[in-house]
Structure formats: C-alpha cells, structure tokens
Design an enzyme around this catalytic site. Structure first.
Site, mmCIF file in Angstrom:
data_model
loop_
_atom_site.group_PDB
_atom_site.id
_atom_site.type_symbol
_atom_site.label_atom_id
_atom_site.label_comp_id
_atom_site.label_asym_id
_atom_site.label_seq_id
_atom_site.Cartn_x
_atom_site.Cartn_y
_atom_site.Cartn_z
ATOM 1 C CG HIS A 1 -40.789 14.975 -7.319
ATOM 2 N ND1 HIS A 1 -40.648 14.356 -6.096
ATOM 3 C CD2 HIS A 1 -39.662 14.676 -8.032
ATOM 4 C CE1 HIS A 1 -39.495 13.713 -6.063
ATOM 5 N NE2 HIS A 1 -38.879 13.884 -7.216
ATOM 6 C CG HIS B 1 -46.538 11.205 -4.533
ATOM 7 N ND1 HIS B 1 -46.343 11.603 -3.232
ATOM 8 C CD2 HIS B 1 -45.342 11.349 -5.154
ATOM 9 C CE1 HIS B 1 -45.084 11.977 -3.065
ATOM 10 N NE2 HIS B 1 -44.451 11.821 -4.221
#
Length: 272
Positions: A194, A236
């Site tokens: 992303h 993440h």
C-alpha cells in the site's frame, strides 16, 4: 599388642592437627603438582591403559578450533550489533504504533476508519478505476497517461508480490490478511504494498497532472496517511512502510524510463 594400639589411638586423639578445623593443613595445595612417583604408581596399575594414537591429534585440532569459534560468538561484528539494534527498535516502535491492531487496543474503535484509509491505497480499486477511466477517455493525452499508469500499477503489484514471497517477513502483530490482500498477493509485511503504491501514484500525479498547491499537499499527506494506517492496524513495521515508499519512487522512475508514447498506446488500445 593391644596396649600399643590403645596408646596409638590416644596419641592420635591428642594430636591437634587431627581436629576438624586443622584438617586442611594436612592436604596438599591445589596448585602444587603431585610427585612423579605417585603419578607413576597410579599409571602403572593394571587398570591404566595407553591412550589411542589418534586422540592426541584430535584434541590438538579441537584446542585450535574452539577458541576461534568462541571469539566469533563472543565478539560479534559492529554491523551485526547495529543491525540487531535497529531491528529491535523497529519492532518496538511498530508495536507501540499498532494502536488499532486488535479489539483490545487503545484505538480499537477507530480501526474501521483506519482500515478504510488503507484501502484507498489498495491495488484492486486503483486498477479497476484506471481501466474504467481509460475506457471512458476520449483524448489521446488522457489515454496515454492512463495506460502508463496502468502499467505502473501492474508493475507495482508484481514487484511487491515477488519481494514479499522472497523475504517472507511477518508483521509485528498476528493479523491475517484480507480478501483484497490475497487477490493482489499482498500477504507478507516487507515491503508494504500500500505504501509503495501510494508513493508511486502520488509522484505520478504530481508529475503528469496540473494540480493546485493545496491538492498537491493533500496528495502527499494522503500517501503518508496510507503508510501510517498500515502500521496502526498492525500489518507492517515502520521499516516496511519506509521501504515501500522508496520502492514506489523507484518504480515511478522506471516507468518514466520506459514511458509509452501516444502511438504505442493507440496501437495497444486498438489491439485490445
């Protein structure tokens, strides 16, 4: 005979060196080696056997190898220490920022909004929207920009999926990927897909679209918010997002190098 034995026992009892507090005086010091005669007598017994001929060489090889291995374990390199320290800091800070990682976290009520911000940087909506705009576009310049953007998005998905499959780094929290993540093969943590997509798209728009200054600032803030949202939901690490930003910029530079001209785009569109 019995009298001599009784006198010997009495003499031993009266000897002050036989007391418990003075017994250590009758024992030889630990650092003093035993006389040669005693070791010779011990070795000359029937149970003494000569060592095998190969044991001496094996012991010498072990004595030469073990100190070097110990030094390697006890004296690690500076690069190893620095990498381990940075990795520990990255994990600690990522866990602190993961305030929406679960239902029991401090910002659990805002998890839906944070996930929605992350979805704006997903590959499926961007690819679908780009194809729809390409079909609706009627200008050659618009079709050229949109087709190169589609190429950049496909390149981003393939690059991120390949790197994640190769490195296979897990996120700071045990969170399962969503359905859209499985469709784009974005199931591991490094690099953050992303973040790379947001950085690449924002740089692409800043370079090829004429935007006002407020819109340019909002575009940069959107890319940063997308990367931060992935850390906040626990998918993440911080280094994953930073690496994603760098990867997105490199992908943009690569697309600029292989930019398809208007004629090439028209040929591809007509063939499609």
């Amino acid at each position: 005979m019995p009298g001599s034995q009784s006198r010997a026992r009495a003499r031993d009892r009266n000897n002050i060196l036989n007391r418990a507090e003075f017994l250590s005086l009758n024992q030889p010091p630990k650092g003093v080696p035993e006389p040669r005669g005693s070791s010779a007598r011990k070795g000359s017994g029937p149970s003494a056997q000569p060592p095998p001929p190969g044991d001496g060489a094996r012991e010498r090889r072990q004595s030469q190898q073990l100190p070097e291995e110990d030094c390697m374990q006890l004296n690690p390199s500076f690069k190893g220490i620095a990498f381990s320290s940075l990795l520990a800091i990255d994990i600690c800070m990522s866990k602190r920022l993961g305030v929406c990682a679960g239902r029991a976290t401090s910002w659990a009520s805002a998890r839906s909004i944070i996930k929605l911000i992350g979805i704006t940087g997903h590959g499926i909506p961007w690819i679908g929207g780009t194809i729809l705009c390409l079909v609706k576009s009627s200008t050659l310049a618009g079709q050229e920009v949109l087709l190169n953007l589609l190429l950049a998005l496909l390149l981003d998905i393939m690059t991120v999926a390949g790197m994640q499959k190769l490195i296979k780094r897990r996120g700071p929290f045990d969170t399962s990927p969503g359905l859209l993540d499985y469709l784009t093969m974005d199931v591991y943590a490094f690099p953050a897909g992303h973040a790379s997509r947001a950085a690449m798209v924002s740089k692409f728009f800043l370079s090829h679209l004429v935007l006002a200054v407020p819109l340019r600032v909002l575009l940069v803030l959107w890319a940063l918010c997308v990367g931060l949202s992935r850390v906040m939901i626990g998918r993440h690490h911080i280094t994953d997002v930073v690496s994603g930003f760098v990867l997105g910029y490199l992908q943009f530079r690569l697309v600029e190098l292989v930019w398809m001209s208007s004629n090439t785009c028209q040929m591809l569109i007509s063939a499609w």
